[in-house]
Scaffold this motif. Sequence first.
Motif, PDB file in Angstrom:
ATOM      1  N   ILE A  69     -10.888   1.320  -6.834  1.00 42.46           N
ATOM      2  CA  ILE A  69     -11.728  -0.239  -6.283  1.00 42.46           C
ATOM      3  C   ILE A  69     -12.687  -0.796  -6.305  1.00 42.46           C
ATOM      4  CG2 ILE A  69     -11.065  -1.192  -3.752  1.00 42.46           C
ATOM      5  CD1 ILE A  69      -9.884   2.400  -3.229  1.00 42.46           C
ATOM      6  N   VAL A  71     -15.040  -3.499  -5.298  1.00 41.65           N
ATOM      7  CA  VAL A  71     -15.456  -3.616  -3.453  1.00 41.65           C
ATOM      8  C   VAL A  71     -17.022  -4.689  -3.667  1.00 41.65           C
ATOM      9  CG1 VAL A  71     -16.185  -2.547  -1.507  1.00 41.65           C
ATOM     10  CG2 VAL A  71     -14.998  -1.925  -2.935  1.00 41.65           C
ATOM     11  N   ILE A 118      -3.741   5.688  -0.578  1.00 50.95           N
ATOM     12  CA  ILE A 118      -4.926   4.695  -1.301  1.00 50.95           C
ATOM     13  C   ILE A 118      -4.142   3.678  -0.591  1.00 50.95           C
ATOM     14  CG2 ILE A 118      -5.599   3.475  -3.156  1.00 50.95           C
ATOM     15  CD1 ILE A 118      -4.315   6.593  -4.747  1.00 50.95           C
ATOM     16  N   ALA A 119      -3.254   3.365  -0.396  1.00 54.19           N
ATOM     17  CA  ALA A 119      -3.036   1.530   0.805  1.00 54.19           C
ATOM     18  C   ALA A 119      -3.992   2.234   2.401  1.00 54.19           C
ATOM     19  CB  ALA A 119      -1.315   1.383   0.405  1.00 54.19           C
ATOM     20  N   VAL A 122      -7.531   2.077   1.570  1.00 55.99           N
ATOM     21  CA  VAL A 122      -8.250   0.850   1.472  1.00 55.99           C
ATOM     22  C   VAL A 122      -8.178   0.033   2.624  1.00 55.99           C
ATOM     23  CG1 VAL A 122      -7.939  -1.488   0.167  1.00 55.99           C
ATOM     24  CG2 VAL A 122      -8.266   1.078  -1.058  1.00 55.99           C
ATOM     25  N   SER A 123      -6.749  -0.398   3.484  1.00 58.51           N
ATOM     26  CA  SER A 123      -6.561  -0.916   4.475  1.00 58.51           C
ATOM     27  C   SER A 123      -6.867  -0.777   5.887  1.00 58.51           C
ATOM     28  CB  SER A 123      -5.307  -1.131   4.605  1.00 58.51           C
ATOM     29  OG  SER A 123      -4.251   0.121   4.772  1.00 58.51           O
ATOM     30  N   LEU A 126     -11.550   1.361   3.960  1.00 57.65           N
ATOM     31  CA  LEU A 126     -12.519   0.993   3.525  1.00 57.65           C
ATOM     32  C   LEU A 126     -12.763  -1.159   4.279  1.00 57.65           C
ATOM     33  CD1 LEU A 126     -14.823   1.008   1.167  1.00 57.65           C
ATOM     34  CD2 LEU A 126     -12.602   0.304  -0.656  1.00 57.65           C
ATOM     35  N   SER A 127     -11.661  -1.290   3.514  1.00 58.37           N
ATOM     36  CA  SER A 127     -11.801  -2.890   4.117  1.00 58.37           C
ATOM     37  C   SER A 127     -11.708  -3.187   5.551  1.00 58.37           C
ATOM     38  CB  SER A 127     -10.059  -3.654   3.927  1.00 58.37           C
ATOM     39  OG  SER A 127      -9.913  -3.960   2.992  1.00 58.37           O
ATOM     40  N   THR A 135     -11.987  -6.160  -2.158  1.00 62.01           N
ATOM     41  CA  THR A 135     -11.377  -5.410  -2.942  1.00 62.01           C
ATOM     42  C   THR A 135     -10.347  -5.747  -4.004  1.00 62.01           C
ATOM     43  OG1 THR A 135      -9.597  -4.380  -0.914  1.00 62.01           O
ATOM     44  CG2 THR A 135     -11.406  -3.587  -0.788  1.00 62.01           C
ATOM     45  N   THR A 136     -10.931  -5.219  -4.567  1.00 58.50           N
ATOM     46  CA  THR A 136      -9.515  -5.271  -5.741  1.00 58.50           C
ATOM     47  C   THR A 136      -8.678  -3.552  -6.094  1.00 58.50           C
ATOM     48  OG1 THR A 136     -10.239  -6.887  -6.643  1.00 58.50           O
ATOM     49  CG2 THR A 136      -9.288  -6.137  -7.993  1.00 58.50           C
ATOM     50  N   THR A 137      -8.144  -3.347  -5.660  1.00 58.12           N
ATOM     51  CA  THR A 137      -7.528  -1.573  -6.483  1.00 58.12           C
ATOM     52  C   THR A 137      -6.909  -1.563  -8.168  1.00 58.12           C
ATOM     53  OG1 THR A 137      -7.168  -1.453  -4.393  1.00 58.12           O
ATOM     54  CG2 THR A 137      -6.161   0.209  -6.041  1.00 58.12           C
TER      55      THR A 137
END
Length: 165
Positions: A69, A71, A118-119, A122-123, A126-127, A135-137
């Motif tokens: 990811i 960031v 993982i989704a 991230v949501s 992390l976000s 972010t870009t995964t």
Amino acid sequence: MDHKELEILHLLEGNARLDIETIAKMTEMTIDEVEQIIQKLEDENIILNYSTVIDWSQVRRYEGVTAMIDVKVTPQRGVGFDEVAERIHRFPEVKALYLMSGAYDLSVTIEAGRMTEIARFVSEKLSALDSVISTTTHFQLKTYKHDGVVFGEKREGDKRIVVSP
């Protein structure tokens, strides 16, 4: 750091399972000298861990997913990226975290059992951090080489020649 310490570090980085006696022969040192150097390097937090590279694609019934990811974050005044990096590396899913140059500031590697985990990471984790801008995964599809080890090659025995006086 002297030449012998560097030599031992390179040997252990290539194969952490080398025994002390073999390292002593390869470096033309005594067993006691090698033990003392390794202990010193561990005490100074230069050697942090001994790890194994596993080809998980060869393990039946293992369906793990690895994601990298990118960031983009807003650095904090006085601490730069360190504070947000410390918050991110505390998540148990995080296997690696690097400060990068380029379009993104941090590169985070995580492992999970399924893509939905993982989704969710991230949501929801992390976000949700205040400093995270975007972010870009990227999902890992196949490993060709990791930590200097080529995957898919037929491995034969150790081809190095032990040199002794």
